[in-house]
Design an enzyme around this catalytic site. Structure first.
Site, PDB file in Angstrom:
ATOM      1  N   SER A  91       0.856  -1.184   0.000  1.00 39.75           N
ATOM      2  CA  SER A  91       0.000   0.000   0.000  1.00 39.75           C
ATOM      3  C   SER A  91       0.887   1.226   0.000  1.00 39.75           C
ATOM      4  O   SER A  91       1.777   1.358   0.845  1.00 39.75           O
ATOM      5  CB  SER A  91      -0.917   0.022   1.229  1.00 39.75           C
ATOM      6  OG  SER A  91      -1.516   1.300   1.377  1.00 39.75           O
ATOM      7  N   GLY A  92       0.635   2.136  -0.922  1.00 43.28           N
ATOM      8  CA  GLY A  92       1.471   3.321  -1.031  1.00 43.28           C
ATOM      9  C   GLY A  92       1.290   4.308   0.099  1.00 43.28           C
ATOM     10  O   GLY A  92       2.254   4.762   0.721  1.00 43.28           O
ATOM     11  N   ASP A 253     -10.870   5.896  -0.650  1.00 42.03           N
ATOM     12  CA  ASP A 253      -9.513   6.250  -0.246  1.00 42.03           C
ATOM     13  C   ASP A 253      -9.392   7.765  -0.310  1.00 42.03           C
ATOM     14  O   ASP A 253      -9.649   8.378  -1.344  1.00 42.03           O
ATOM     15  CB  ASP A 253      -8.510   5.581  -1.193  1.00 42.03           C
ATOM     16  CG  ASP A 253      -7.068   5.687  -0.719  1.00 42.03           C
ATOM     17  OD1 ASP A 253      -6.694   6.753  -0.188  1.00 42.03           O
ATOM     18  OD2 ASP A 253      -6.326   4.719  -0.896  1.00 42.03           O
ATOM     19  N   GLY A 258      -1.554   5.097  -3.561  1.00 37.52           N
ATOM     20  CA  GLY A 258      -0.255   4.790  -4.150  1.00 37.52           C
ATOM     21  C   GLY A 258      -0.251   3.593  -5.061  1.00 37.52           C
ATOM     22  O   GLY A 258       0.297   3.643  -6.178  1.00 37.52           O
ATOM     23  N   THR A 259      -0.858   2.474  -4.628  1.00 38.80           N
ATOM     24  CA  THR A 259      -0.908   1.310  -5.516  1.00 38.80           C
ATOM     25  C   THR A 259      -1.891   1.546  -6.654  1.00 38.80           C
ATOM     26  O   THR A 259      -1.700   1.035  -7.760  1.00 38.80           O
ATOM     27  CB  THR A 259      -1.272   0.037  -4.737  1.00 38.80           C
ATOM     28  OG1 THR A 259      -2.508   0.230  -4.028  1.00 38.80           O
ATOM     29  CG2 THR A 259      -0.172  -0.348  -3.750  1.00 38.80           C
TER      30      THR A 259
END
Length: 350
Positions: A91-92, A253, A258-259
């Site tokens: 996860s970013g 989110d 990020g992902t």
């Protein structure tokens, strides 16, 4: 004190997305790699995730990261990501939170103006450049594991929406990407609840109808995220777009994800809309942003792939100790459908 299993938690968010970090109280977690440790926590200690993310101690709009020592000599530390309904291997926003907490609390030494780190995620080693000033981490750029496309312009039959055209890509999680306007959205914050309902419907339909088996790790989950997108535009010479990622069990989110940005980079590269080295500014529904770059071209199990890097900033919000009173009737918490959405029905006709 009556509390048992007390854990130390640092509250943190990356561009609006909460990614709290457990920095103590976990003890030993068996496993040689962080993927092994992730699997152990998932299979044998899921009570911890539920306690920290379910009400009354948590809520649906947050994730939590468990910081653990890494057995990899290249890594300064490791971490396992826990989300509302799953344990993603990467996860970013959570990676940015972890790096910020490790440096700003002094768990790892900070070097200004840039601290270089390698952390071990369940997806593998993640290299980070952390820009620092006056004891504050002002930006974290991490090089993600490779991202690649499963499907372009796939047809998905979605209840209430008919045939929806979608792309499917891996960026650390598997995303079904849908043009927001094609299903009636502009990605305005006022659409948040409707986006969640539609996103869950699309995700469930895509997961049933489209194959998404990781070419190297077939045990990784298939489609678990919907990403609503806007077309890529060039503004003042920089590529940009907006997105809204729907995280199970049905919430948005708060960051640009990020992902999700990594998956989007894989898609727009496959469409020849971006070249390696170009910057891609991805904006969230809150208008916060991540900056993405394709660092290089590679392959994963024979599948063409990109190596993306993503940059953003995180902020520490609070420090707490979370425990369990032995008389508490909710040791693993609870969920209610007013916030934890269940199976969805169409919100509009076709």
């Amino acid at each position: 004190m009556r509390f048992g299993n007390m854990v130390d938690v640092v509250g943190c968010h990356a561009e609006g997305e909460i990614g709290n970090v457990v920095v103590g109280g976990i003890g030993n977690v068996p496993g040689e790699t962080m993927l092994d440790k992730r699997n152990y926590l998932q299979d044998h200690r899921d009570d911890l995730r539920q306690r920290l993310l379910h009400e009354p101690r948590g809520n649906v709009v947050r994730s939590v990261n468990v910081v653990l020592p890494s057995n990899n000599p290249a890594a300064a530390m490791g971490y396992v990501v826990m989300e509302s309904t799953e344990y993603p291997v990467m996860s970013g926003s959570n990676t940015i939170c972890v790096a910020t907490v490790l440096l700003e609390t002094g768990m790892l030494p900070m070097t200004e103006p840039v601290t270089k780190l390698i952390l071990e995620s369940p997806a593998g080693l993640i290299a980070l450049d952390c820009e620092c000033r006056d004891g504050k981490v002002t930006s974290v750029r991490f090089v993600n594991q490779p991202a690649f496309v499963y499907h372009l312009d796939a047809a998905v039959e979605v209840p209430g929406y008919g045939t929806v055209t979608a792309d499917v890509a891996w960026g650390g999680m598997t995303y079904v990407l849908v043009d927001a306007a094609s299903v009636g959205f502009t990605l305005d914050p006022s659409e948040a609840r409707d986006l969640c309902v539609a996103g869950q419907l699309i995700k469930e339909a895509a997961a049933e109808q489209l194959s998404a088996v990781h070419p190297v790790h077939p045990e990784f989950p298939g489609i678990t995220q919907t990403e609503f997108t806007t077309p890529v535009q060039r503004v003042d010479g920089v590529l940009t777009a907006r997105n809204a990622v729907i995280v199970s069990p049905g919430r948005i989110d708060r960051s640009a994800c990020g992902t999700g940005t990594s998956a989007r980079l894989a898609v727009i590269h496959a469409r020849e809309q971006i070249k390696p080295g170009e910057h891609f500014v991805h904006r969230s529904i809150l208008d916060t942003q991540f900056d993405g770059v394709i660092e290089s071209i590679t392959s994963v199990g024979g599948v063409p792939a990109i190596v993306p890097s993503i940059a953003g900033q995180a902020w520490i919000t609070d420090f707490s100790k979370v425990g369990l009173d032995p008389s508490d009737p909710f040791p693993t918490g609870f969920t209610l459908s007013d916030t934890w959405m269940g199976p969805q029905t169409p919100s509009r006709g076709t």
